[in-house]
Motif scaffolding. Structure first.
Motif, PDB file in Angstrom:
ATOM      1  N   HIS A 248      61.862  49.125  10.121  1.00  0.00           N
ATOM      2  CA  HIS A 248      62.162  48.398   8.997  1.00  0.00           C
ATOM      3  C   HIS A 248      61.117  48.695   7.814  1.00  0.00           C
ATOM      4  CE1 HIS A 248      65.416  46.537  11.112  1.00  0.00           C
ATOM      5  NE2 HIS A 248      64.512  46.354  12.119  1.00  0.00           N
ATOM      6  N   CYS A 258      70.082  46.295   5.381  1.00  0.00           N
ATOM      7  CA  CYS A 258      69.836  46.538   6.803  1.00  0.00           C
ATOM      8  C   CYS A 258      70.161  45.245   7.555  1.00  0.00           C
ATOM      9  CB  CYS A 258      68.478  46.874   6.922  1.00  0.00           C
ATOM     10  SG  CYS A 258      67.624  46.986   8.564  1.00  0.00           S
ATOM     11  N   CYS A 260      68.333  43.349   9.056  1.00  0.00           N
ATOM     12  CA  CYS A 260      67.092  42.652   9.053  1.00  0.00           C
ATOM     13  C   CYS A 260      67.092  41.888   7.634  1.00  0.00           C
ATOM     14  CB  CYS A 260      65.760  43.271   9.099  1.00  0.00           C
ATOM     15  SG  CYS A 260      65.410  44.558   7.622  1.00  0.00           S
ATOM     16  N   CYS A 265      65.812  50.240   4.765  1.00  0.00           N
ATOM     17  CA  CYS A 265      65.109  50.682   5.924  1.00  0.00           C
ATOM     18  C   CYS A 265      65.294  51.782   6.583  1.00  0.00           C
ATOM     19  CB  CYS A 265      65.266  49.313   7.030  1.00  0.00           C
ATOM     20  SG  CYS A 265      64.640  47.828   6.419  1.00  0.00           S
TER      21      CYS A 265
END
Ligand SMILES: [Zn+2]
Length: 409
Positions: A248, A258, A260, A265
């Motif tokens: 990440h 992403c 996340c 990332c």
């Protein structure tokens, strides 16, 4: 509901636990030797020994540590009655392996989950799986010392699973608490990378510096130096530290979203899922299908994955150099297609090294089969049983509110 008939298990920090750890670290020993190591009298050690013998934690050993000396009664951990359980979630399936103390496999069990977001179905499968395992333990007349649950996603310091992007049924569960309450099983849950590390490093020389690249739906990176994974204690920090979060690291500002929550990332471009999404012309819908397309030489698949491997080599160069890596192991779903992108990865890495420097690297395919990763999880359980604090210190992120990652639903 089955419960383990364990009224008063040996707990970390107790004297009985310390005695067991001494046996684990030193092998068979006499009561006198153990007492000496504990700096207590033989009489004082009687109580621990009687209990450990009576409850089948230890048994008489045939080994004589000093063949010339006077024969003495020597003890060792009762391998056939003290077990470890590894639980994994891989490719939509729950897997479990039960091993005895000497790492012999006693039983394997797998259950497939059709809908990876269906928590009710997941808990039912888990119940069924654990009943099978607990029945086996009871038939063998043994006990489960420790279970390790390998989580394919994010977990907080208390063991709450906050976000499993590829297996949402796990979100919001705390398996440590749940399995302790329902089945009286001692469980420690943490990232599945722990199981990969244990599995892939099993037969590697201790004095290597190993990088494990888990290339599956996403990208996981671990570095293990002299048998010890490089992990930073996570206590009271709000973000991941160390290499845990390598995939990440941003490579494009305001780039692709992403899972996340960040944008741009590395994983959002080169993780297995990203490659699937970015290359619709390959007509594959998962990292597993992508790996098969590469193996079967489906049009364009080898080029896509080779280009990604080359890009990864470029991103990994500084990690390899910084940590003095000598062994790179490709693990995860895409490891099965290793031979088709191996060249592209090495060629790009060679652009940073002389031939002589490059010659010291061992770059190879790991064994990410579910069987091996499950065994790795059981090894982590064993490690956790003896050294719980080592793993606890580096688990998860700080999550004081106990809330899930907002992106998880
Ligand atoms: Zn990310």
């Amino acid at each position: 509901m089955i419960k383990l008939s364990e009224e008063n298990p040996v707990m970390a920090g107790s004297s009985a636990h310390t005695v067991l750890r001494l046996f684990y670290e030193n092998g068979p020993a006499s009561q006198m030797e153990i007492a000496r190591k504990l700096r207590i009298t033989k009489a004082a050690s009687n109580q621990h020994f009687s209990r450990l013998i009576e409850e089948n934690y230890i048994t008489e050993s045939a080994v004589q540590p000093n063949p010339r000396g006077r024969p003495s009664q020597v003890w060792q951990i009762d391998s056939a009655r003290n077990f470890f359980l590894g639980l994994t979630v891989e490719d939509g399936a729950l897997g479990a392996v039960l091993t005895d103390f000497s790492e012999n496999v006693l039983i394997r069990a797998n259950r497939h989950l059709h809908d990876r977001a269906d928590q009710t179905a997941l808990l039912k499968l888990l119940d069924d799986l654990l009943k099978t395992i607990l029945n086996k333990i009871s038939k063998l007349g043994g006990r489960l010392l420790q279970c390790f649950a390998a989580i394919p996603g994010m977990i907080d310091q208390e063991g709450l699973i906050t976000n499993c992007p590829n297996f949402h049924a796990l979100d919001g569960l705390n398996l440590d608490q749940l399995l302790a309450e329902r089945y009286s099983i001692p469980v420690f849950s943490d990232a599945c990378s722990n199981a990969y590390i244990a599995a892939e490093c099993r037969n590697i020389s201790q004095d290597s510096t190993i990088m494990i690249l888990n290339w599956s739906d996403g990208i996981g990176l671990s570095v293990i130096c002299n048998g010890v994974p490089l992990q930073w204690p996570a206590v009271n920090v709000k973000r991941f530290r160390g290499l845990w979060d390598f995939s990440h690291i941003r490579i494009v500002k305001e780039g692709r979203l992403c899972h996340c929550g960040k944008r741009g990332c590395l994983e959002a471009y080169y993780g297995g899922n990203a490659l699937v999404e970015l290359n619709p012309e390959l007509h594959v819908s998962s990292a597993e299908e992508l790996a098969n397309a590469v193996i079967n030489d489906a049009a364009g698949a080898r080029r896509v994955v080779s280009e990604a491997a080359a890009a990864l080599a470029e991103q990994l160069y500084w990690v390899i150099e910084l940590f003095g890596i000598d062994t790179v192991i490709f693990s995860g779903t895409l490891a099965s297609a290793f031979e088709y992108y191996h060249r592209a990865f090495c060629d790009r890495l060679k652009s940073f090294y002389t031939d002589e420097e490059f010659a010291v690297f061992s770059i190879r395919q790991g064994d990410p089969s579910p069987e091996n990763i499950q065994l790795g999880a059981a090894l982590v359980a064993k490690n956790f049983f003896f050294y719980p604090q080592r793993l606890r210190n580096s688990r998860g992120i700080w999550n004081k509110t106990g809330k899930l990652n907002p992106l998880s639903k």
